[in-house]
Design a protein around this motif. Structure first.
Motif, PDB file in Angstrom:
ATOM      1  N   LEU A   1      13.719  43.208  23.374  1.00 17.34           N
ATOM      2  CA  LEU A   1      12.374  43.733  23.177  1.00 17.34           C
ATOM      3  C   LEU A   1      11.383  43.016  24.079  1.00 17.34           C
ATOM      4  N   ALA A   2      10.502  43.765  24.737  1.00 14.44           N
ATOM      5  CA  ALA A   2       9.433  43.156  25.510  1.00 14.44           C
ATOM      6  C   ALA A   2       8.479  42.440  24.550  1.00 14.44           C
ATOM      7  N   PRO A   3       7.857  41.368  24.968  1.00 15.69           N
ATOM      8  CA  PRO A   3       6.967  40.623  24.062  1.00 15.69           C
ATOM      9  C   PRO A   3       5.868  41.481  23.451  1.00 15.69           C
ATOM     10  N   ASP A   4       5.356  42.446  24.229  1.00 13.64           N
ATOM     11  CA  ASP A   4       4.263  43.291  23.736  1.00 13.64           C
ATOM     12  C   ASP A   4       4.742  44.699  23.371  1.00 13.64           C
ATOM     13  N   VAL A   5       6.003  44.815  22.981  1.00 13.25           N
ATOM     14  CA  VAL A   5       6.557  46.112  22.600  1.00 13.25           C
ATOM     15  C   VAL A   5       5.739  46.751  21.482  1.00 13.25           C
ATOM     16  N   VAL A   6       5.642  48.076  21.520  1.00 11.85           N
ATOM     17  CA  VAL A   6       4.907  48.828  20.500  1.00 11.85           C
ATOM     18  C   VAL A   6       5.857  49.816  19.834  1.00 11.85           C
ATOM     19  N   LEU A   7       5.859  49.835  18.513  1.00 17.79           N
ATOM     20  CA  LEU A   7       6.652  50.801  17.746  1.00 17.79           C
ATOM     21  C   LEU A   7       5.714  51.731  16.982  1.00 17.79           C
ATOM     22  N   VAL A   8       5.929  53.021  17.149  1.00 18.73           N
ATOM     23  CA  VAL A   8       5.157  54.033  16.426  1.00 18.73           C
ATOM     24  C   VAL A   8       6.127  54.824  15.571  1.00 18.73           C
ATOM     25  N   SER A   9       5.848  54.927  14.274  1.00 21.35           N
ATOM     26  CA  SER A   9       6.753  55.671  13.384  1.00 21.35           C
ATOM     27  C   SER A   9       6.007  56.819  12.728  1.00 21.35           C
ATOM     28  N   ASP A  10       6.671  57.958  12.646  1.00 23.74           N
ATOM     29  CA  ASP A  10       6.093  59.192  12.108  1.00 23.74           C
ATOM     30  C   ASP A  10       6.906  59.615  10.886  1.00 23.74           C
ATOM     31  N   GLY A  11       6.303  59.427   9.709  1.00 23.23           N
ATOM     32  CA  GLY A  11       6.934  59.875   8.474  1.00 23.23           C
ATOM     33  C   GLY A  11       6.217  61.068   7.873  1.00 23.23           C
ATOM     34  N   GLY A  12       5.005  61.338   8.359  1.00 21.51           N
ATOM     35  CA  GLY A  12       4.247  62.500   7.900  1.00 21.51           C
ATOM     36  C   GLY A  12       3.922  62.495   6.423  1.00 21.51           C
TER      37      GLY A  12
END
Length: 300
Positions: free
Chosen positions: A203-214
């Protein structure tokens, strides 16, 4: 009817791809293709000089009609909104090819990546239609101008603005597909084995995770930033999945790029799309909303 069906079938994949990239929805894109057929079947085809251009024009207008209402619905969406993923490679468990239907016929490669579709959401409807037709599919300026009902000079100016807008916002990515999938395999193995150290390594140090559960399933209501936080979240998702009966999980090609997909029984469970740059994961887009997993159903 057979005479009408031949040119329509020939361009069905293109029509789906145009609609999907404008709307980010498999179901809406399929509806656009169906409505395009209904209009095409009623046309005097003797007056149509170019069936492909005519069909694309119909599909584009239908997608534009849907885009306004779709964006209005997203204003009340629970948590981050992500486009619907497409499985564009093979089933990671059976290695069977993706099904030969309009979904599988979508253009693959970086141009249909979830990350790019997220960026296209920031364009105006007209800009998005222009970018898809001109930059993704390479339609001539004159044809795009006719489709959008604008002058060629206006289309050139709008295309320049849209191109700059997208280039400024689209994430960097490794062009070496083998390297992309090798990093994805390491990420998948680390999640399955609960290896925090290996996760932090990919993982990059500034990694971003976006999760969509609606609002339908558990998901983070805001983007998660930083390798430590993303690693903990990913391990939590993996642990939940492995607890389910008859779960199948594997690395797959999602929207033309590296990803991870899972099914529980015969039902799609999640799709994860990864953006890999400089040998590390910069972005994780996780779709868990069950209403958005139609693009995986053909392989279960």
């Amino acid at each position: 009817m057979t005479e009408a069906l031949a040119p329509f079938d020939r361009h069905r994949g293109l029509l789906f791809s145009v609609a999907y990239q404008m709307l980010g929805s498999v179901a809406d894109a399929e509806d656009v293709v169906q409505d395009t057929w209904l209009r095409w079947s009623a046309v005097d085809r003797g007056e149509v000089a170019d069936a492909r251009a005519y069909l694309v024009r119909i599909a584009t207008h239908l997608a534009l009609d849907r885009l306004g209402s779709a964006r209005a619905r997203r204003e009340s969406y629970v948590g981050p909104w992500l486009p619907e993923p497409l499985l564009t490679g093979t089933d990671p468990v059976t290695t069977a090819p993706a099904p030969a239907d309009p979904v599988a016929a979508a253009e693959v490669g970086e141009q249909v990546s979830l990350a790019l579709l997220v960026v296209l959401e920031t364009l105006s409807p007209a800009e998005r239609a222009l970018f898809v037709l001109r930059e993704v599919f390479g339609l001539p300026t004159a044809e795009v101008a006719t489709t959008l009902g604008r002058s060629e000079s206006a289309v050139r100016q709008m295309a320049h603005r849209a191109r700059e807008h997208v280039q400024a916002r689209r994430p960097r990515f490794d062009t070496d597909r083998r390297a992309q999938f090798e990093v994805t395999e390491r990420f998948f193995a680390a999640c399955a084995g609960g290896d925090v150290g290996e996760l932090l390594a990919v993982l990059a140090p500034d990694v971003v995770l976006v999760s969509d559960g609606g609002g339908k399933v558990t998901a983070a209501l805001r983007p998660i930033t930083g390798a430590d936080k993303v690693a903990r979240f990913a391990l939590g998702v993996a642990a939940q999945g492995l607890e389910l009966a008859d779960v199948r999980i594997g690395v797959a090609e999602v929207n033309g790029g590296p990803g991870i997909v899972a099914w529980a029984g015969g039902d799609p469970l999640l799709a994860m799309s990864l953006v890999v740059a400089d040998g590390r994961i910069e972005q994780v887009l996780l779709v868990r909303n069950p209403d958005k997993l139609a693009g995986l159903r053909g392989t279960s």
